[in-house]
Scaffold this motif. Structure first.
Motif, PDB file in Angstrom:
ATOM      1  N   MET A   1      38.828  52.880  30.151  1.00  0.00           N
ATOM      2  CA  MET A   1      38.034  51.639  30.198  1.00  0.00           C
ATOM      3  C   MET A   1      37.540  51.415  31.630  1.00  0.00           C
ATOM      4  N   VAL A   3      35.277  48.888  34.292  1.00  0.00           N
ATOM      5  CA  VAL A   3      34.874  47.504  34.481  1.00  0.00           C
ATOM      6  C   VAL A   3      33.631  47.522  35.377  1.00  0.00           C
ATOM      7  N   ILE A   4      32.577  46.910  34.925  1.00  0.00           N
ATOM      8  CA  ILE A   4      31.337  46.867  35.704  1.00  0.00           C
ATOM      9  C   ILE A   4      31.411  45.707  36.698  1.00  0.00           C
ATOM     10  N   GLU A  18      30.940  51.059  38.659  1.00  0.00           N
ATOM     11  CA  GLU A  18      31.961  51.127  37.610  1.00  0.00           C
ATOM     12  C   GLU A  18      33.311  51.260  38.288  1.00  0.00           C
ATOM     13  N   ASP A  21      39.934  50.140  35.330  1.00  0.00           N
ATOM     14  CA  ASP A  21      40.728  48.988  34.918  1.00  0.00           C
ATOM     15  C   ASP A  21      41.978  48.929  35.809  1.00  0.00           C
ATOM     16  N   ALA A  92      39.446  44.190  31.974  1.00  0.00           N
ATOM     17  CA  ALA A  92      38.352  44.059  31.010  1.00  0.00           C
ATOM     18  C   ALA A  92      37.832  42.623  30.972  1.00  0.00           C
ATOM     19  N   ASP A  95      34.885  42.128  33.254  1.00  0.00           N
ATOM     20  CA  ASP A  95      33.725  43.030  33.146  1.00  0.00           C
ATOM     21  C   ASP A  95      32.430  42.258  33.402  1.00  0.00           C
ATOM     22  N   GLY A  96      31.584  42.824  34.248  1.00  0.00           N
ATOM     23  CA  GLY A  96      30.308  42.175  34.550  1.00  0.00           C
ATOM     24  C   GLY A  96      30.367  41.190  35.706  1.00  0.00           C
TER      25      GLY A  96
END
Ligand code: FES
Length: 103
Positions: A1, A3-4, A18, A21, A92, A95-96
Protein backbone atom coordinates in the motif's frame (compact mmCIF):
# COMPACT_ATOMS: atom_id res chain seq x y z
CA UNK A 1 0.00 0.00 0.00
CA UNK A 2 1.38 3.39 -0.91
CA UNK A 3 0.27 6.72 0.42
CA UNK A 4 0.18 9.70 -1.93
CA UNK A 5 1.54 12.96 -0.51
CA UNK A 6 1.56 16.32 -2.27
CA UNK A 7 4.23 18.84 -1.26
CA UNK A 8 3.88 22.52 -2.09
CA UNK A 9 7.20 24.36 -2.08
CA UNK A 10 7.62 28.00 -1.03
CA UNK A 11 7.56 29.05 -4.68
CA UNK A 12 4.32 27.14 -5.28
CA UNK A 13 5.90 24.18 -7.07
CA UNK A 14 3.84 21.06 -6.46
CA UNK A 15 5.50 17.68 -6.06
CA UNK A 16 3.44 14.51 -5.76
CA UNK A 17 5.16 11.48 -4.25
CA UNK A 18 4.33 7.92 -3.25
CA UNK A 19 5.29 6.94 0.29
CA UNK A 20 5.33 3.60 2.05
CA UNK A 21 2.59 2.99 4.58
CA UNK A 22 4.11 3.79 7.99
CA UNK A 23 6.83 6.11 6.68
CA UNK A 24 7.63 9.30 8.56
CA UNK A 25 6.51 12.42 6.78
CA UNK A 26 9.91 14.02 7.52
CA UNK A 27 11.80 11.22 5.75
CA UNK A 28 9.47 11.32 2.75
CA UNK A 29 9.82 15.09 2.45
CA UNK A 30 13.62 14.95 2.68
CA UNK A 31 13.77 12.16 0.08
CA UNK A 32 11.79 14.46 -2.21
CA UNK A 33 14.32 17.25 -1.68
CA UNK A 34 12.07 19.46 0.44
CA UNK A 35 14.10 21.89 2.60
CA UNK A 36 13.39 20.40 6.04
CA UNK A 37 16.53 20.06 8.14
CA UNK A 38 15.14 17.77 10.82
CA UNK A 39 18.16 18.60 12.95
CA UNK A 40 17.15 16.59 16.02
CA UNK A 41 15.98 13.64 13.92
CA UNK A 42 12.61 13.43 15.61
CA UNK A 43 13.43 14.12 19.24
CA UNK A 44 11.06 17.11 19.43
CA UNK A 45 13.97 19.43 20.10
CA UNK A 46 14.32 21.62 17.03
CA UNK A 47 11.17 22.42 14.97
CA UNK A 48 13.25 22.47 11.77
CA UNK A 49 10.78 19.93 10.41
CA UNK A 50 7.88 22.40 10.63
CA UNK A 51 5.29 22.02 7.85
CA UNK A 52 1.85 23.47 7.25
CA UNK A 53 -0.89 20.93 6.55
CA UNK A 54 -3.66 21.86 4.13
CA UNK A 55 -6.64 22.92 6.29
CA UNK A 56 -8.86 20.45 4.40
CA UNK A 57 -6.61 17.58 5.52
CA UNK A 58 -5.70 18.68 9.03
CA UNK A 59 -8.52 16.82 10.83
CA UNK A 60 -7.30 13.51 9.37
CA UNK A 61 -4.09 13.66 11.40
CA UNK A 62 -3.83 12.27 14.89
CA UNK A 63 -3.69 15.19 17.35
CA UNK A 64 -0.30 16.64 18.25
CA UNK A 65 1.18 15.75 21.63
CA UNK A 66 1.74 18.47 24.20
CA UNK A 67 5.47 18.32 23.52
CA UNK A 68 4.86 18.84 19.81
CA UNK A 69 2.54 21.78 20.56
CA UNK A 70 5.22 23.32 22.79
CA UNK A 71 7.81 23.01 20.05
CA UNK A 72 5.43 24.45 17.44
CA UNK A 73 5.08 27.53 19.66
CA UNK A 74 8.75 28.17 18.87
CA UNK A 75 8.45 27.59 15.12
CA UNK A 76 8.68 30.59 12.84
CA UNK A 77 5.61 31.27 10.69
CA UNK A 78 3.53 28.70 12.56
CA UNK A 79 -0.13 28.58 11.63
CA UNK A 80 -3.27 26.92 12.98
CA UNK A 81 -2.53 23.85 10.84
CA UNK A 82 1.21 23.63 11.50
CA UNK A 83 2.73 20.30 12.49
CA UNK A 84 6.16 18.77 12.93
CA UNK A 85 6.85 16.36 10.09
CA UNK A 86 8.94 14.05 12.30
CA UNK A 87 5.83 13.26 14.34
CA UNK A 88 3.59 12.22 11.47
CA UNK A 89 3.39 8.61 10.31
CA UNK A 90 1.79 8.20 6.94
CA UNK A 91 -1.05 5.69 6.80
CA UNK A 92 -3.85 4.91 4.39
CA UNK A 93 -6.01 7.34 6.37
CA UNK A 94 -3.69 10.15 5.23
CA UNK A 95 -3.67 9.25 1.53
CA UNK A 96 -3.72 12.41 -0.57
CA UNK A 97 -2.31 14.63 2.18
CA UNK A 98 -1.24 18.10 1.03
CA UNK A 99 1.74 19.58 2.90
CA UNK A 100 3.08 23.09 2.40
CA UNK A 101 6.58 24.32 3.26
CA UNK A 102 6.33 27.26 5.67
CA UNK A 103 7.25 30.72 4.46
FE1 FES B 1 13.44 18.08 15.36
FE2 FES B 1 11.15 17.29 14.19
S1 FES B 1 13.19 16.90 13.58
S2 FES B 1 11.42 18.41 16.06
Amino acid sequence: MVVIVRFIARDGTISTVEAEDGARLLDVAQADGQPLEGTCEGDLACATCHVVIDPADFARLLPASEDEEDMLDLARDATRTSRLACQIRLTAALDGLTVRMPG
